[in-house]
Scaffold this active site. Structure first.
Site, PDB file in Angstrom:
ATOM      1  N   ARG A   1       0.265  41.024  13.631  1.00 40.67           N
ATOM      2  CA  ARG A   1       1.363  40.163  14.040  1.00 40.67           C
ATOM      3  C   ARG A   1       2.532  40.496  13.129  1.00 40.67           C
ATOM      4  NH1 ARG A   1       1.743  33.745  13.057  1.00 40.67           N
ATOM      5  NH2 ARG A   1       3.744  33.424  14.055  1.00 40.67           N
TER       6      ARG A   1
ATOM      7  N   GLU B   1      -3.550  33.456  19.594  1.00 41.88           N
ATOM      8  CA  GLU B   1      -2.666  34.570  19.238  1.00 41.88           C
ATOM      9  C   GLU B   1      -3.463  35.810  18.842  1.00 41.88           C
ATOM     10  OE1 GLU B   1      -0.781  31.580  16.829  1.00 41.88           O
ATOM     11  OE2 GLU B   1       1.161  32.500  17.230  1.00 41.88           O
TER      12      GLU B   1
ATOM     13  N   ARG C   1      10.475  21.520   8.354  1.00 43.76           N
ATOM     14  CA  ARG C   1      11.788  22.094   8.689  1.00 43.76           C
ATOM     15  C   ARG C   1      12.574  21.107   9.538  1.00 43.76           C
ATOM     16  NH1 ARG C   1       9.685  27.640  11.202  1.00 43.76           N
ATOM     17  NH2 ARG C   1       7.740  27.347  10.086  1.00 43.76           N
TER      18      ARG C   1
ATOM     19  N   ASN D   1      -3.017  39.011  10.402  1.00 41.81           N
ATOM     20  CA  ASN D   1      -1.803  38.203  10.443  1.00 41.81           C
ATOM     21  C   ASN D   1      -1.411  37.952   8.987  1.00 41.81           C
ATOM     22  OD1 ASN D   1       0.140  36.257  10.725  1.00 41.81           O
ATOM     23  ND2 ASN D   1      -1.062  34.916  12.042  1.00 41.81           N
TER      24      ASN D   1
ATOM     25  N   HIS E   1       7.464  32.707  17.706  1.00 39.81           N
ATOM     26  CA  HIS E   1       6.220  32.228  18.348  1.00 39.81           C
ATOM     27  C   HIS E   1       5.999  32.903  19.700  1.00 39.81           C
ATOM     28  CE1 HIS E   1       6.578  28.099  16.104  1.00 39.81           C
ATOM     29  NE2 HIS E   1       5.796  28.926  15.426  1.00 39.81           N
TER      30      HIS E   1
END
Ligand code: ADP
Length: 407
Positions: A99, A391, A248, A7, A187
């Site tokens: 990923r 993940e 964010r 990743n 996601h």
């Protein structure tokens, strides 16, 4: 079968190795036999390399490496050398799964990496300028180190790529549609994994379920999963849309940006930094992007921290309501990722307004557990699951599925 998962992010990389030959009881996720990470944010000109075997041995080194490929090479070396060695030779690795953040509209599934796939990841760099270049360099670094090994790409956008047009289209001029300015969502690897895991835990066919998945980590997004498909999600053209996050803003009135540009002379880069790095929990609390720190300050009476948590909850509930409307009903809510897996305050406050749907949490103290758990009351009409997102395991599974010959 040994599968390496990579990743590769803009300033840090995570990697792990699964040994699928070890056999895992049905329904359980195997632990990787080796984990490693690279982090360039500690000291300019240096990377911090950490690696650990499942058995316990670990290393931590600060290396004078700035090049991403050199960093990956140093990280991979800890698989075959030193206290974290888990294989005799890198040739024991059967495949590498990556990923990749942006797969655009064309990639709705994981794919074997080819020259065409690499070209597509490159072409999508303008849509994911800080992520796709790192993802591509990760793939190329593995090619350089491991040669002609099968590589598989899983896209964070893929699960959302078949969203209905009405959910994917922004109501700007039609030219936006032609320019690819649409809701892509992110996601996706996590939303897809936890939705399937929820169906498995409940012993139900995912095709029969309306599931609201809440991925609440540093980045936060929700997805409406109906019949096993993502039919709506809160992140959009970029991972800035939707709910409030660690640093964010999530969705804000776009008129605010026009105002700041006109009245305060803000540049695109300044707005980018403000919205991505100086907003959300961090911006409002003035303290931190970490929910743990902000809640602790709230508990001590810090007014800005209290406001930050209240806005986070309000935004979350609003977007949950929007996803429930898209689903046209609700069977399951899933909470996952750093905040979602740990914070009982968020579960309780987020679920409160949906009691009118027959959603009721268990009475008494709720808290994090090592295993996935159902926190809904026995008589709740909606199940509420806390699921640890996996993940990396989802990426390893996709590699196996793509590489095993069709019977
Ligand atoms: P990422 O989105 O980078 O993968 P994570 O899913 O690991 O991140 O989530 C990281 C965030 O989760 C932290 O910034 C913190 O706000 C939150 N978090 C992690 N552990 C806890 C905890 N025990 N309680 C509350 N929040 C937590």
């Amino acid at each position: 079968m040994k599968i390496l998962v990579l990743n590769a992010g803009s300033s840090s990389h995570k990697s792990c190795l699964f040994d699928l030959g070890q056999g895992t009881p049905d329904g359980l996720t195997p632990n990787p036999i080796w984990r490693a990470a690279l982090d360039w944010t500690h000291q300019p000109g240096f990377v911090e390399l950490t690696a650990a075997r499942e058995a316990g041995e670990s290393v931590r080194r600060s290396l004078p490496i700035t090049d991403q490929a050199d960093g990956i090479s140093a990280m991979i070396t800890t698989l075959v050398e030193g206290p974290t060695q888990v294989v005799d030779s890198l040739s024991e690795i059967d495949a590498v799964g990556h990923r990749v953040v942006h797969g655009g509209q064309d990639y709705s599934h994981s794919v074997r990496v080819t020259e065409a796939v690499k070209a597509a990841i490159r072409d999508l760099i303008p849509l994911a300028p800080s992520h796709n270049p790192a993802n591509l360099q990760g793939i190329e670094a593995i090619e350089a180190i491991l040669g002609d090994i099968p590589q598989v790409a899983l896209f964070d956008t893929a699960f959302h790529a078949r969203m209905p047009e009405a959910a994917a289209t922004y109501p700007g001029p039609y030219a936006w549609v032609e320019q690819g300015i649409r809701r892509y969502g992110f996601h996706g690897i996590s939303h897809q994994y936890v939705a399937q895991r929820a169906a498995d835990l409940l012993g139900r066919d995912i095709a029969s379920l309306k599931i609201l998945t809440c991925h609440l980590g540093n980045g936060c997004s929700l997805a409406a999963v109906k019949g096993g498909m993502s039919i709506d999600t809160t992140m959009g053209f970029t991972p800035l849309d939707g709910v409030m996050m660690g640093s964010r803003s999530g969705s804000v009135d776009p008129g605010i940006l026009i105002h700041l540009m006109r009245q305060e002379g803000y540049s695109a880069d300044q707005l980018d930094t403000m919205l991505n790095k100086e907003s959300g929990l961090k911006g409002l609390s003035g303290l931190s992007n970490d929910m743990r720190v902000v809640v602790e300050a709230m508990d001590q009476g810090h007014p800005q921290a209290t406001l930050a948590v209240e806005v986070f909850i309000h935004r979350l509930r609003r977007e949950m309501g929007a996803m429930i409307a898209s689903l046209g009903g609700l069977d399951v809510v899933v909470f996952t990722a750093g905040i979602g897996e740990n914070k009982s305050l968020v579960w309780q406050r987020a679920c409160e307004p949906f009691e009118f749907l027959g959603l009721r949490l268990k009475d008494g103290e709720l808290g994090r557990t090592k295993d996935d758990q159902d926190i809904a009351a026995a008589d709740s009409r909606v199940r509420v699951l806390v699921i640890h997102t996996q993940e990396e395991w989802a990426i390893a599974q996709a590699c196996v599925a793509l590489l095993q010959p069709v019977a």
